[in-house]
Design a protein around this motif. Sequence first.
Motif, PDB file in Angstrom:
ATOM      1  N   PRO A 157      28.817  35.699  21.783  1.00 35.45           N
ATOM      2  CA  PRO A 157      29.897  35.316  20.989  1.00 35.45           C
ATOM      3  C   PRO A 157      31.069  34.601  21.606  1.00 35.45           C
ATOM      4  CG  PRO A 157      29.316  37.627  20.528  1.00 35.45           C
ATOM      5  CD  PRO A 157      28.457  37.352  21.785  1.00 35.45           C
ATOM      6  N   ASP A 158      31.831  33.795  21.003  1.00 38.44           N
ATOM      7  CA  ASP A 158      32.769  33.158  21.346  1.00 38.44           C
ATOM      8  C   ASP A 158      33.964  34.120  21.476  1.00 38.44           C
ATOM      9  OD1 ASP A 158      32.104  30.246  21.727  1.00 38.44           O
ATOM     10  OD2 ASP A 158      31.835  30.315  19.573  1.00 38.44           O
ATOM     11  N   VAL A 159      34.151  35.035  20.609  1.00 40.57           N
ATOM     12  CA  VAL A 159      35.366  36.039  20.423  1.00 40.57           C
ATOM     13  C   VAL A 159      34.544  37.306  19.885  1.00 40.57           C
ATOM     14  CG1 VAL A 159      37.244  37.134  19.714  1.00 40.57           C
ATOM     15  CG2 VAL A 159      36.933  34.632  20.276  1.00 40.57           C
ATOM     16  N   ILE A 160      34.425  38.425  20.675  1.00 39.59           N
ATOM     17  CA  ILE A 160      34.239  39.661  20.251  1.00 39.59           C
ATOM     18  C   ILE A 160      35.131  40.731  20.248  1.00 39.59           C
ATOM     19  CG2 ILE A 160      33.023  40.058  22.309  1.00 39.59           C
ATOM     20  CD1 ILE A 160      30.493  41.419  20.784  1.00 39.59           C
ATOM     21  N   GLU A 200      32.707  33.195  15.798  1.00 40.48           N
ATOM     22  CA  GLU A 200      32.003  32.126  16.431  1.00 40.48           C
ATOM     23  C   GLU A 200      32.867  30.729  16.127  1.00 40.48           C
ATOM     24  OE1 GLU A 200      29.570  32.454  18.487  1.00 40.48           O
ATOM     25  OE2 GLU A 200      28.261  33.922  18.135  1.00 40.48           O
ATOM     26  N   VAL A 201      32.743  29.802  16.846  1.00 39.05           N
ATOM     27  CA  VAL A 201      33.327  28.555  16.830  1.00 39.05           C
ATOM     28  C   VAL A 201      32.123  27.706  16.754  1.00 39.05           C
ATOM     29  CG1 VAL A 201      35.078  26.830  17.553  1.00 39.05           C
ATOM     30  CG2 VAL A 201      35.328  29.396  18.169  1.00 39.05           C
ATOM     31  N   VAL A 202      32.260  26.938  15.701  1.00 37.29           N
ATOM     32  CA  VAL A 202      31.049  25.903  15.035  1.00 37.29           C
ATOM     33  C   VAL A 202      31.098  24.881  15.970  1.00 37.29           C
ATOM     34  CG1 VAL A 202      29.871  24.562  13.474  1.00 37.29           C
ATOM     35  CG2 VAL A 202      30.873  26.861  12.926  1.00 37.29           C
ATOM     36  N   SER A 203      29.875  24.379  16.635  1.00 37.38           N
ATOM     37  CA  SER A 203      29.904  23.032  17.415  1.00 37.38           C
ATOM     38  C   SER A 203      28.529  22.358  16.770  1.00 37.38           C
ATOM     39  CB  SER A 203      29.873  23.463  18.865  1.00 37.38           C
ATOM     40  OG  SER A 203      28.823  24.352  19.497  1.00 37.38           O
ATOM     41  N   THR A 204      27.777  21.772  17.719  1.00 43.74           N
ATOM     42  CA  THR A 204      26.628  21.230  17.265  1.00 43.74           C
ATOM     43  C   THR A 204      25.491  21.986  16.806  1.00 43.74           C
ATOM     44  OG1 THR A 204      25.792  20.778  19.498  1.00 43.74           O
ATOM     45  CG2 THR A 204      26.971  19.220  18.550  1.00 43.74           C
ATOM     46  N   ASN A 205      25.477  23.401  17.027  1.00 44.26           N
ATOM     47  CA  ASN A 205      24.602  24.504  16.674  1.00 44.26           C
ATOM     48  C   ASN A 205      25.007  24.909  15.264  1.00 44.26           C
ATOM     49  OD1 ASN A 205      26.714  25.645  17.839  1.00 44.26           O
ATOM     50  ND2 ASN A 205      25.754  27.404  18.490  1.00 44.26           N
ATOM     51  N   TRP A 206      25.570  24.363  14.567  1.00 45.87           N
ATOM     52  CA  TRP A 206      26.206  24.976  13.270  1.00 45.87           C
ATOM     53  C   TRP A 206      24.989  25.780  12.365  1.00 45.87           C
ATOM     54  CZ3 TRP A 206      24.259  23.501   8.599  1.00 45.87           C
ATOM     55  CH2 TRP A 206      23.829  22.185   8.460  1.00 45.87           C
ATOM     56  N   GLN A 207      24.008  25.369  12.415  1.00 45.98           N
ATOM     57  CA  GLN A 207      22.990  25.923  11.633  1.00 45.98           C
ATOM     58  C   GLN A 207      22.573  27.374  12.055  1.00 45.98           C
ATOM     59  OE1 GLN A 207      22.401  22.918  13.188  1.00 45.98           O
ATOM     60  NE2 GLN A 207      21.310  21.460  11.946  1.00 45.98           N
ATOM     61  N   ASN A 208      22.785  27.623  13.447  1.00 47.30           N
ATOM     62  CA  ASN A 208      22.830  29.069  13.809  1.00 47.30           C
ATOM     63  C   ASN A 208      23.938  29.960  13.465  1.00 47.30           C
ATOM     64  OD1 ASN A 208      20.239  28.453  15.444  1.00 47.30           O
ATOM     65  ND2 ASN A 208      21.485  28.139  17.238  1.00 47.30           N
ATOM     66  N   ASN A 209      24.956  29.337  13.351  1.00 52.84           N
ATOM     67  CA  ASN A 209      26.279  29.990  13.075  1.00 52.84           C
ATOM     68  C   ASN A 209      26.089  30.256  11.441  1.00 52.84           C
ATOM     69  OD1 ASN A 209      28.027  27.814  15.106  1.00 52.84           O
ATOM     70  ND2 ASN A 209      27.467  30.002  15.653  1.00 52.84           N
ATOM     71  N   TYR A 210      25.799  29.416  10.669  1.00 55.47           N
ATOM     72  CA  TYR A 210      25.877  29.790   9.202  1.00 55.47           C
ATOM     73  C   TYR A 210      24.525  30.357   8.659  1.00 55.47           C
ATOM     74  CZ  TYR A 210      29.974  26.891   8.560  1.00 55.47           C
ATOM     75  OH  TYR A 210      31.092  26.252   8.550  1.00 55.47           O
ATOM     76  N   ALA A 211      23.475  30.194   9.567  1.00 59.14           N
ATOM     77  CA  ALA A 211      22.196  30.931   8.988  1.00 59.14           C
ATOM     78  C   ALA A 211      21.779  32.148   9.885  1.00 59.14           C
ATOM     79  CB  ALA A 211      21.206  29.924   8.793  1.00 59.14           C
ATOM     80  N   ARG A 212      21.066  31.574  11.210  1.00 56.56           N
ATOM     81  CA  ARG A 212      20.638  32.922  11.950  1.00 56.56           C
ATOM     82  C   ARG A 212      21.541  34.101  12.261  1.00 56.56           C
ATOM     83  NH1 ARG A 212      16.345  33.141  15.544  1.00 56.56           N
ATOM     84  NH2 ARG A 212      16.604  35.229  16.422  1.00 56.56           N
ATOM     85  N   TYR A 251      32.423  39.131  10.371  1.00 56.53           N
ATOM     86  CA  TYR A 251      32.169  37.722  11.084  1.00 56.53           C
ATOM     87  C   TYR A 251      32.685  36.622  10.779  1.00 56.53           C
ATOM     88  CZ  TYR A 251      28.824  33.896  12.546  1.00 56.53           C
ATOM     89  OH  TYR A 251      28.182  33.051  12.936  1.00 56.53           O
ATOM     90  N   TRP A 252      33.535  35.884  11.850  1.00 56.61           N
ATOM     91  CA  TRP A 252      34.140  34.673  11.229  1.00 56.61           C
ATOM     92  C   TRP A 252      33.456  33.650  11.922  1.00 56.61           C
ATOM     93  CZ3 TRP A 252      39.851  35.136  12.695  1.00 56.61           C
ATOM     94  CH2 TRP A 252      40.508  36.532  12.201  1.00 56.61           C
ATOM     95  N   ILE A 253      33.284  32.517  11.144  1.00 57.03           N
ATOM     96  CA  ILE A 253      32.615  31.311  11.428  1.00 57.03           C
ATOM     97  C   ILE A 253      33.675  30.285  11.274  1.00 57.03           C
ATOM     98  CG2 ILE A 253      30.793  29.565  10.915  1.00 57.03           C
ATOM     99  CD1 ILE A 253      29.214  31.792   9.242  1.00 57.03           C
ATOM    100  N   ILE A 254      34.253  29.758  12.507  1.00 56.68           N
ATOM    101  CA  ILE A 254      35.253  29.026  12.683  1.00 56.68           C
ATOM    102  C   ILE A 254      34.824  27.463  12.781  1.00 56.68           C
ATOM    103  CG2 ILE A 254      37.575  28.431  13.978  1.00 56.68           C
ATOM    104  CD1 ILE A 254      37.131  31.341  12.708  1.00 56.68           C
ATOM    105  N   ASP A 255      34.717  26.750  11.622  1.00 58.61           N
ATOM    106  CA  ASP A 255      34.465  25.608  11.537  1.00 58.61           C
ATOM    107  C   ASP A 255      35.325  24.601  11.449  1.00 58.61           C
ATOM    108  OD1 ASP A 255      32.752  23.107  11.304  1.00 58.61           O
ATOM    109  OD2 ASP A 255      31.603  23.502   9.506  1.00 58.61           O
TER     110      ASP A 255
END
Length: 204
Positions: A81-84, A114-126, A139-143
Amino acid sequence: MIQSATKLLTVDEFINQYSNSDRYELIDGELIEMEPTGLHEQVGAFIGRKLNVEIDRQDSPYLIPHRCLIKLLGTETAFRPDVIVLDQRQLIDESLWEQKPVITLGKSIQLIAEVVSTNWQNNYARKVEDYALFGVPEYWIIDYLGIGGREYIGKPKQPTITICNLVGDQYQKQLFQNNDLLVSSIFPSLQITSQQIFAAGRIV
């Protein structure tokens, strides 16, 4: 983020070889090379700094490690994770912690961002599914670039923070945009707006 063309690894092989590196995580045995931008790192650093202030202010038994892996038991997956935010009181039950910065128990975790980058599908789904099953309370998703799918951040697409709170074994999600004040169950006195976080992802 790119996938390296190497053989599949077990999660234990990955931990032995890459646990002290910030460059990789493992998803279903595939070695994933992480290539965050400087702006991505600015956002993660800003969030970590603000949460550390809250930890001190609340006198909470929490810590934010510099690097940490999450080993999902029963899988060949280890997220970085970006921040835990960890609960220090639970680390005594972590079998690997004294040797390696690896978490294997969901009860040790208070919050992941998690700070979203090009792998946004992993952050939002997986990761939404896996972190919920692991028992991560928040769980924070920072887009900050607003690049996630419209089904996740709405239309028109814009920078969005999604805060997921665990209810049972599923997340309830709340979206924050513009100058919305974030609402955190782990840090109820937190006073940060979405825009403050988005601004951290710009060159001043």
